[in-house]
Design an enzyme around this catalytic site. Structure first.
Site, short mmCIF file in Angstrom:
data_model
loop_
_atom_site.label_atom_id
_atom_site.label_comp_id
_atom_site.label_asym_id
_atom_site.label_seq_id
_atom_site.Cartn_x
_atom_site.Cartn_y
_atom_site.Cartn_z
N HIS A 1 0.87 -1.26 -0.01
CA HIS A 1 0.51 0.10 -0.11
C HIS A 1 1.11 0.94 0.32
O HIS A 1 0.39 2.16 -0.66
CB HIS A 1 -0.82 -0.05 1.23
CG HIS A 1 -1.73 1.42 0.77
ND1 HIS A 1 -1.82 1.86 0.26
CD2 HIS A 1 -1.83 1.62 2.27
CE1 HIS A 1 -2.98 2.44 1.22
NE2 HIS A 1 -3.07 2.88 2.13
N HIS B 1 1.34 4.42 7.99
CA HIS B 1 2.11 3.32 7.64
C HIS B 1 3.33 2.96 6.71
O HIS B 1 2.89 2.21 6.44
CB HIS B 1 1.14 4.17 6.23
CG HIS B 1 -0.47 4.61 6.00
ND1 HIS B 1 -0.74 5.18 6.66
CD2 HIS B 1 -1.23 3.98 5.17
CE1 HIS B 1 -2.10 4.83 6.71
NE2 HIS B 1 -2.26 4.28 6.03
MN MN Z 1 -5.97 1.41 4.92
#
Ligand code: MN
Length: 265
Positions: A85, A213
């Site tokens: 991602h 992230h």
């Molecule tokens: Mn997500």
């Protein structure tokens, strides 16, 4: 000394579930067109919300059955973030390749809901986790750190959940140093939150931007979002099961997240 086999353990597990010595708690937000989703500011592109499209309903297209198409972004509702991602691990695993053994593990619940109630921009720090470890023991290998902020109570109200003020979402998250520490210096498999994403709403302002992230996905740790019912879990002792769809090439997937907890028998 008696030895216990896997078969024994599974037999015991089904018995204790039947007898109520264990309960199963659903940590998942129901998935519908009303589920609050991330809204990126311009010029960024947004995913579609979840929706159901009726294909047939006991009619000419299907006289004996009803069925739907589903339309959804990958990162909608309670969902898993897979390593690929993020740009920090662009060639990382897709959601179908995440080893399933990493998706089941001990749940460790850190409750900072009082802090988040006082400050919607509250960030979890390494010191908060060291404090937690002093009380509950070290963060466990293969475990999932579940971050309780009380944000789930806003889940029925999209505006309150996203809490956009002057164009910036103000929701609690994790500091850059804490994200790095969690990803590089602890053996956890994943990080779960009640908010719409694993970073703070204003996580773009941190260094690196969106540090949860950046660091977690770079280190093959996973994120799971929009959790509910964390208040029903003990700080330690529950077991969590995170079950995304194995979408080939997918960067994430809506997931069902369940926890085994001690029952009342
Ligand atoms: Mn997500």
């Amino acid at each position: 000394m008696t030895s216990t086999t896997g078969t024994d353990v599974l037999h015991d597990l089904t018995s204790v579930l039947r007898d109520g010595l264990l309960d199963v708690v659903d940590l998942t937000t129901p998935l519908s067109a009303d589920t609050p989703t991330l809204q990126l500011p311009a010029p960024y592109a947004n995913l579609i919300d979840f929706s159901l499209e009726e294909v047939s309903a006991f009619d000419g297209g299907g006289p004996l059955w009803r069925h739907h198409n589903i339309h959804t972004g990958e990162h909608v509702g309670t969902h898993l973030d897979a390593p690929r991602h993020w740009i920090s691990h662009a060639d990382g695993d897709d959601v179908a390749s995440v080893p399933v053994t990493r998706l089941v593990g001990p749940a460790m619940v850190v409750d900072r809901s009082a802090d988040a109630a006082r400050d919607p921009d509250f960030l979890l720090e390494v010191d908060h986790l060291r404090e937690w470890e002093a009380e509950h023991g070290p963060l466990r290998a293969g475990g999932w750190l579940l971050y309780r902020t009380g944000w789930e109570s806003r889940g029925g109200d999209r505006d309150a959940f996203l809490n956009v003020v002057d164009g910036v979402s103000r929701t609690p998250g994790i500091s850059a140093e804490c994200a790095r520490w969690l990803a590089e210096e602890t053996p956890v498999a994943g990080f779960g939150v009640e908010t719409v994403g694993i970073d703070a709403g204003n996580g773009f302002s941190l260094d690196p931007p969106m540090p949860a992230h950046h660091h977690l996905l770079a280190n093959d740790r996973y994120g799971v979002t929009s959790l509910r019912n964390l208040g029903l879990l003990p700080a330690t002792g529950a077991v969590v099961v995170v079950a995304p769809l194995p979408i080939v090439g997918g960067t994430g997937s809506p997931a069902r997240v369940l926890a085994f907890v001690p029952g009342r028998g």
